[in-house]
Structure formats: C-alpha cells, structure tokens
Design a protein around this motif. Structure first.
Motif, mmCIF file in Angstrom:
data_model
loop_
_atom_site.group_PDB
_atom_site.id
_atom_site.type_symbol
_atom_site.label_atom_id
_atom_site.label_comp_id
_atom_site.label_asym_id
_atom_site.label_seq_id
_atom_site.Cartn_x
_atom_site.Cartn_y
_atom_site.Cartn_z
ATOM 1 N N VAL A 180 14.087 -35.066 0.693
ATOM 2 C CA VAL A 180 15.418 -34.439 0.801
ATOM 3 C C VAL A 180 15.285 -32.952 1.092
ATOM 4 C CG1 VAL A 180 17.519 -33.849 -0.473
ATOM 5 C CG2 VAL A 180 16.558 -36.148 -0.658
ATOM 6 N N ILE A 181 14.385 -32.280 0.383
ATOM 7 C CA ILE A 181 14.179 -30.839 0.607
ATOM 8 C C ILE A 181 13.692 -30.588 2.025
ATOM 9 C CG2 ILE A 181 12.714 -28.864 -0.027
ATOM 10 C CD1 ILE A 181 12.908 -29.817 -2.915
ATOM 11 N N ASN A 182 12.783 -31.437 2.513
ATOM 12 C CA ASN A 182 12.284 -31.300 3.881
ATOM 13 C C ASN A 182 13.406 -31.498 4.896
ATOM 14 O OD1 ASN A 182 10.351 -31.001 5.965
ATOM 15 N ND2 ASN A 182 10.187 -33.214 6.157
ATOM 16 N N LYS A 183 14.310 -32.425 4.589
ATOM 17 C CA LYS A 183 15.439 -32.697 5.485
ATOM 18 C C LYS A 183 16.414 -31.514 5.518
ATOM 19 C CE LYS A 183 18.127 -35.294 8.069
ATOM 20 N NZ LYS A 183 17.756 -35.613 9.469
ATOM 21 N N LEU A 184 16.657 -30.915 4.370
ATOM 22 C CA LEU A 184 17.645 -29.839 4.278
ATOM 23 C C LEU A 184 17.079 -28.472 4.678
ATOM 24 C CD1 LEU A 184 19.365 -30.799 0.889
ATOM 25 C CD2 LEU A 184 20.215 -31.210 3.204
#
Length: 314
Positions: A180-184
């Motif tokens: 999720v952090i990589n996506k955001l």
C-alpha cells in the motif's frame, strides 16, 4: 545514499559468504550473539516482509491472469513437492519429533525473496518467480497450517489457528502495508528499494544468529543427520522442480525458475513459526536456521551453473 547502494550491492553479491560467516560465529562462539534475543525473530521477519511489500506492484499479480498456468504449476509444485520431501526425509533419517516438525515446517512454507534474487542471477523468468513467490505467500496462512497439520497430526499437536494468526501478523500484514505504501508513495519508495537487500540481509543474519547461538550446543550434539536432511531437502527440491519443468516441456528460463522456486523456501518464516507454534519443542527452530544458511550457498552455486547453461544455449 549512493554509498548505501554500493554496500547493498556488495552484500547481495557475497550474501552466501556473509550468512555462512555469521552462522559459524554464532555456532562456535555463541556468546558473541547472546545480545540478540529470540523474541526479536518475529519483528525482524516483519521487516523483511515489509521490504518485500515495498517491491511489489499490481503488475506482479497480473501475471496470475495473463499466465495463470505457469503460476498455478509453480504454486502446486511448491506446496506438494517440498512438504512431502520434508516428511519423507524426516522419516527415512529417523528424526526426533522436534526436528521432524521443524523440517516439515520448512517444507510447508512458501518461497522466499531469496528465490527472486537467485532467479535473476540465473537468467531465469524473474516475473514468474516474483509471481509465484507472491501468490504462495498470500496462500501461506491457509496452506502452511493445513499441510503441517496433515503431515504431523499423528506425531505432534499442531495448533492451526495459532499458526494462521502468526502468518497473518508476521507475513501478510507487513507485506500488505509495504504494498500500500509503495502504491501511494512510489516516488519515495523507489529511492530506497536499492538498499532493501542490505536491510533484509541484516535482518536475516540477526535471525540466524539468534536461533543458532541459542541452540548451538544442541546443533553440535545432533551432528551430521539434520545437516544431511536439510541439504538433501533443498537439492532434491531443485531437482524435482527441474524435472517437472522438463517433463512439461517448459522453456529454459521457466525450468530454471521452477527449479529455484521449488527448492528455496521462506526458512525465516519456518523458524518464526517453530518458535511460536512449537515453543515446547526447542529443536524445531534448528532446521529452518540451517536451511537459511544452506539455501543461500546452494542458490549461489546453482545460479552460476544455470548462467552457464544459458550461455551454451541449451
């Protein structure tokens, strides 16, 4: 940052030697690692899994829909060949209950991130490797406890729910958070991805040092047998994956990948699960620790062999 990247590349290149050196130090001079607590193992593995999550993208899971057959073959091979080999070898070598539980746990775990690195070095199908590792990891909360229970139910008590919760906490949640952090914040995470191998290596070395040093006397006392089982388990996994790929008529790159994915396990997870789910069996953590050392060494050797195979055009 550049210095960290260079250090990360250096550590990645000599990972097998570094892991072997740390393991030998913890085994023969356990007092050097007593400051590393066994209670840290889960948290260290969470760091490794979080790092894996930071490297994942939606494209890694698209492979399941674009090339479902390849991923399904890899997952089926992972969760059948290695657990059965583990149980069979444990019975053949007459392992005591704790060691048998530890070996079976290694076999029932999903593939680890090391397999992706070795596949890359072997000139294999890296996308397929990442796809298989990702899917088997997501299936692990369900399949690892079920397989372990199926193989060990007549030998030792297996708390499937406890194991399920442990895998969720140690693997799935950190990976999901990283994803999720990589996506955001992809622009930020891409800047630190290059140093993740260094962070993962430090965490893996600390896990191995903690487990090996706390069990050094036991490891030295059991002698040749458990080492033989771990080495046979890993090498037979490579050979079975290779043979399956050949039998299915897969191209060279996929055969290499299947061989590596089957033979290399998330032994850090096995060690963590052994420490939590089989806490009454102290020696259950040992096979995972030994496997962590050995498969990095054998993987580096295999990568060298597979790279030459590619050059010869076979």
């Amino acid at each position: 940052m550049k210095k960290l990247e260079n250090l990360s590349n250096f550590c990645g290149k000599y990972m097998a030697i570094i892991v072997l050196a740390i393991s030998a130090l913890a085994l023969f001079f356990p007092q050097s690692s007593t400051w590393i607590k066994l209670t840290w193992v889960n948290y260290l593995l969470m760091i490794v899994m979080f790092g894996m999550g930071l490297t994942l993208k939606l494209e890694d899971f698209k492979l399941l829909f674009v090339r479902p057959k390849d991923v399904i073959i890899g997952c089926l091979a992972q969760f059948t060949i290695m657990p059965l080999l583990a149980y069979g070898l444990g019975i053949i070598f007459g392992l005591e209950t704790a060691l048998l539980a530890g070996v079976v746990l290694v076999g029932a775990c999903p593939g680890g991130t090391s397999s992706n690195v070795i596949t890359y070095l072997s000139k294999g199908d890296v996308a397929l490797s990442v796809g298989i590792t990702s899917v088997t990891t997501l299936l692990a909360p369900f399949l690892t406890p079920a397989i372990t229970y199926a193989l060990l139910q007549t030998t030792v008590s297996v708390d499937m729910m406890s194991m399920f919760i442990s895998i969720l906490q140690v693997v799935i949640i950190p990976i999901t958070l990283g994803f999720v952090i990589n996506k955001l914040f992809s622009t930020v995470t891409q800047k630190i991805v290059s140093v993740l191998p260094l962070i993962s290596l430090v965490a893996i070395c600390l896990i191995i040092a903690a487990v090996v040093s706390s069990n050094s006397e036991r490891i030295l006392s059991i002698g040749f047998v458990v080492f033989a089982v771990v080495i046979c388990h890993n090498i037979l996994g490579y050979l079975c994956g290779f043979g399956l790929g050949r039998a299915l008529g897969l191209p060279v790159e996929k055969i290499k990948t299947l061989s590596i994915e089957v033979g290399m396990q998330n032994s850090g997870l096995a060690t963590s699960l052994a420490a939590t789910s089989f806490s009454h069996l102290a020696m259950a953590t040992v096979p995972g620790a030994i496997f962590s050392v050995w498969h990095n060494i054998s993987g580096a050797i295999l990568a060298n062999i597979y790279t030459r195979w590619k050059k010869k055009g076979k």
